[in-house]
Motif scaffolding. Structure first.
Motif, PDB file in Angstrom:
ATOM      1  N   UNK A 126       0.845  -1.206   0.000  1.00  0.00           N
ATOM      2  CA  UNK A 126       0.000   0.000   0.000  1.00  0.00           C
ATOM      3  C   UNK A 126       0.877   1.253   0.000  1.00  0.00           C
ATOM      4  N   UNK A 127       1.946   1.209   0.819  1.00  0.00           N
ATOM      5  CA  UNK A 127       2.817   2.385   0.923  1.00  0.00           C
ATOM      6  C   UNK A 127       3.565   2.627  -0.389  1.00  0.00           C
ATOM      7  N   UNK A 128       4.010   1.543  -1.034  1.00  0.00           N
ATOM      8  CA  UNK A 128       4.782   1.704  -2.271  1.00  0.00           C
ATOM      9  C   UNK A 128       3.892   2.062  -3.455  1.00  0.00           C
ATOM     10  N   UNK A 129       2.667   1.556  -3.454  1.00  0.00           N
ATOM     11  CA  UNK A 129       1.804   1.706  -4.644  1.00  0.00           C
ATOM     12  C   UNK A 129       0.808   2.865  -4.512  1.00  0.00           C
ATOM     13  N   UNK A 130       1.176   3.884  -3.728  1.00  0.00           N
ATOM     14  CA  UNK A 130       0.379   5.119  -3.596  1.00  0.00           C
ATOM     15  C   UNK A 130      -1.100   4.792  -3.339  1.00  0.00           C
ATOM     16  N   UNK A 188      10.166  -6.243   1.368  1.00  0.00           N
ATOM     17  CA  UNK A 188      10.362  -4.934   0.724  1.00  0.00           C
ATOM     18  C   UNK A 188       9.546  -4.883  -0.556  1.00  0.00           C
ATOM     19  N   UNK A 189       8.744  -3.840  -0.680  1.00  0.00           N
ATOM     20  CA  UNK A 189       7.957  -3.626  -1.898  1.00  0.00           C
ATOM     21  C   UNK A 189       8.503  -2.372  -2.565  1.00  0.00           C
ATOM     22  N   UNK A 190       8.977  -2.523  -3.802  1.00  0.00           N
ATOM     23  CA  UNK A 190       9.520  -1.382  -4.554  1.00  0.00           C
ATOM     24  C   UNK A 190       8.598  -1.106  -5.738  1.00  0.00           C
ATOM     25  N   UNK A 191       8.232   0.160  -5.917  1.00  0.00           N
ATOM     26  CA  UNK A 191       7.407   0.541  -7.078  1.00  0.00           C
ATOM     27  C   UNK A 191       8.080   1.697  -7.797  1.00  0.00           C
ATOM     28  N   UNK A 192       8.215   1.539  -9.113  1.00  0.00           N
ATOM     29  CA  UNK A 192       8.802   2.620  -9.902  1.00  0.00           C
ATOM     30  C   UNK A 192       7.702   3.289 -10.720  1.00  0.00           C
ATOM     31  N   UNK A 193       7.535   4.593 -10.474  1.00  0.00           N
ATOM     32  CA  UNK A 193       6.599   5.410 -11.268  1.00  0.00           C
ATOM     33  C   UNK A 193       7.420   6.332 -12.157  1.00  0.00           C
ATOM     34  N   UNK A 194       6.751   6.962 -13.110  1.00  0.00           N
ATOM     35  CA  UNK A 194       7.437   7.905 -13.985  1.00  0.00           C
ATOM     36  C   UNK A 194       8.118   9.015 -13.167  1.00  0.00           C
ATOM     37  N   UNK A 195       7.447   9.490 -12.112  1.00  0.00           N
ATOM     38  CA  UNK A 195       7.964  10.649 -11.381  1.00  0.00           C
ATOM     39  C   UNK A 195       8.574  10.319 -10.021  1.00  0.00           C
ATOM     40  N   UNK A 196       8.481   9.086  -9.544  1.00  0.00           N
ATOM     41  CA  UNK A 196       9.104   8.769  -8.251  1.00  0.00           C
ATOM     42  C   UNK A 196       9.278   7.266  -8.062  1.00  0.00           C
ATOM     43  N   UNK A 197      10.164   6.947  -7.095  1.00  0.00           N
ATOM     44  CA  UNK A 197      10.348   5.544  -6.685  1.00  0.00           C
ATOM     45  C   UNK A 197       9.881   5.462  -5.248  1.00  0.00           C
ATOM     46  N   UNK A 198       9.105   4.403  -4.928  1.00  0.00           N
ATOM     47  CA  UNK A 198       8.641   4.255  -3.542  1.00  0.00           C
ATOM     48  C   UNK A 198       9.041   2.889  -3.012  1.00  0.00           C
ATOM     49  N   UNK A 199       9.436   2.877  -1.739  1.00  0.00           N
ATOM     50  CA  UNK A 199       9.909   1.646  -1.097  1.00  0.00           C
ATOM     51  C   UNK A 199       9.142   1.460   0.210  1.00  0.00           C
ATOM     52  N   UNK A 208       4.511  -1.187   9.072  1.00  0.00           N
ATOM     53  CA  UNK A 208       5.165  -0.929   7.779  1.00  0.00           C
ATOM     54  C   UNK A 208       5.464   0.566   7.640  1.00  0.00           C
ATOM     55  N   UNK A 209       6.527   0.863   6.896  1.00  0.00           N
ATOM     56  CA  UNK A 209       6.932   2.266   6.715  1.00  0.00           C
ATOM     57  C   UNK A 209       7.642   2.413   5.370  1.00  0.00           C
ATOM     58  N   UNK A 210       7.775   3.659   4.928  1.00  0.00           N
ATOM     59  CA  UNK A 210       8.548   3.930   3.707  1.00  0.00           C
ATOM     60  C   UNK A 210       9.999   4.216   4.074  1.00  0.00           C
ATOM     61  N   UNK A 211      10.902   3.641   3.301  1.00  0.00           N
ATOM     62  CA  UNK A 211      12.335   3.886   3.530  1.00  0.00           C
ATOM     63  C   UNK A 211      12.744   5.017   2.591  1.00  0.00           C
ATOM     64  N   UNK A 212      12.671   6.247   3.110  1.00  0.00           N
ATOM     65  CA  UNK A 212      12.858   7.428   2.265  1.00  0.00           C
ATOM     66  C   UNK A 212      14.281   7.542   1.713  1.00  0.00           C
ATOM     67  N   UNK A 213      15.284   7.166   2.509  1.00  0.00           N
ATOM     68  CA  UNK A 213      16.676   7.290   2.023  1.00  0.00           C
ATOM     69  C   UNK A 213      16.893   6.371   0.814  1.00  0.00           C
TER      70      UNK A 213
END
Ligand SMILES: Cc1cc2nc3c(=O)[nH]c(=O)nc-3n(C[C@H](O)[C@H](O)[C@H](O)COP(=O)(O)OP(=O)(O)OC[C@H]3O[C@@H](n4cnc5c(N)ncnc54)[C@H](O)[C@@H]3O)c2cc1C
Length: 268
Positions: A126-130, A188-199, A208-213
């Motif tokens: 959920x956190x990675x996929x907006x 770890x869930x990684x999602x790549x979008x055109x404008x950002x990467x979310x982990x 669960x949390x986002x690893x911003x670094x």
């Protein structure tokens, strides 16, 4: 077990009013987490409000940009969904590695997200996929949903009705399983979008949390070695008989790297 009432409402309004009128009542979806807690007396609800007759909470809808999954959709339904596989195959992969066949046949996405177990798989996605969590009262962005150990932004009378994910260019979920339960020791869930990467990371802290670094490093260069030398600080990282904090920190780096490798192979 001990005595409790069992009620099976037929619409969301009825379920909400049953919850509003009994502070000790709880909803039950798949029962895969709630029933074991009741057996252990960690939860003692006065009534179980069974959501299984609420058709409004079931179903999967895919549009050009989004995948929406009803709260009562079972993990096994996600595994079988060709629509989800076509739009975000990483969600199918995640669901197919949850627990065992029995858990996948009973457990639901709504129950998993509402429970916010520190080792559950879905919250990281959920956190990675907006994602946006739709409830009986409002819409809650995933970034504001997971608050702590088994704690979410839901109020006690609020039901999750569905979860909407934004389709990325590529995504992957990597889980290092706790071998007995198959929950995530680290996921770890990684999602790549055109404008950002979310982990999104699970199994590592209270929720669960986002690893911003890691997101910043991957935004700069989307490659596994962008994570060279990058580790979560050990503060607040879980440590138990299965893995200490140092090991989990190491695994988080490895799981993100593997997910990035997988995303790159999908991007071609
Ligand atoms: C042996 C075993 C292995 C497992 N392995 C994994 C794993 O590898 N990965 C993983 O992610 N999970 C795993 N799980 C957990 C599994 O995914 C459960 O399905 C999930 O935790 C809870 O879903 P449920 O539908 O069973 O919820 P329930 O047990 O019915 O409910 C859980 C909680 O959520 C609340 N709730 C339920 N539905 C809603 C709703 N719609 N709105 C608001 N509140 C709601 C309930 O009141 C309760 O507090 C495992 C469970 C078991 C028993």
């Amino acid at each position: 077990m001990y005595n409790f009432n069992y009620i099976r409402p037929h619409d969301i309004e009825e379920a909400s009013s049953l919850l509003a009128n009994d502070d000790d009542a709880k909803v039950v979806s798949g029962g895969m987490s709630l029933l074991p807690s009741m057996k252990l007396r960690l939860a003692q609800p006065s009534a179980l409000i069974d959501l299984s007759a609420l058709d409004a909470l079931k179903g999967i809808e895919v549009t050009a940009n989004t995948v929406t999954i009803g709260a009562m959709t079972r993990h096994a339904d996600v595994v079988r969904s060709k629509q989800i596989a076509g739009a975000i195959p990483a969600i199918v992969k995640l669901a197919s590695n949850i627990g065992d066949r029995q858990v996948r046949n009973r457990g639901t996405i709504g129950g998993s997200v509402a429970n916010s177990d520190p080792a559950a798989c879905y919250p990281s996605s959920l956190l990675a996929l907006r994602a946006v969590v739709t409830t009986s009262k409002r819409s809650i962005p995933a970034d504001e949903f997971f608050k702590g150990l088994f704690e979410t932004a839901l109020d006690p009378t609020e039901l999750i009705t569905s979860i909407r994910f934004e389709i990325p260019l590529a995504a992957d979920y990597q889980k290092f399983k706790q071998p007995a339960s198959r929950f995530a020791l680290v996921g770890a869930f990684v999602a790549k979008y055109r404008d950002e990467v979310r982990v999104g990371i699970t199994g590592t802290k209270a929720c669960a949390f986002r690893w911003h670094e890691a997101e910043d490093a991957l935004q700069e260069r989307f490659a596994p070695d962008a994570l060279d030398g990058l580790y979560l600080p050990e503060t607040d990282v879980n440590s138990d008989i299965h893995a200490d904090a140092e090991y989990r920190v190491h695994l988080a780096n490895v799981m993100v790297r593997r997910a990035v490798e997988q995303c790159l192979s999908c991007l071609g």
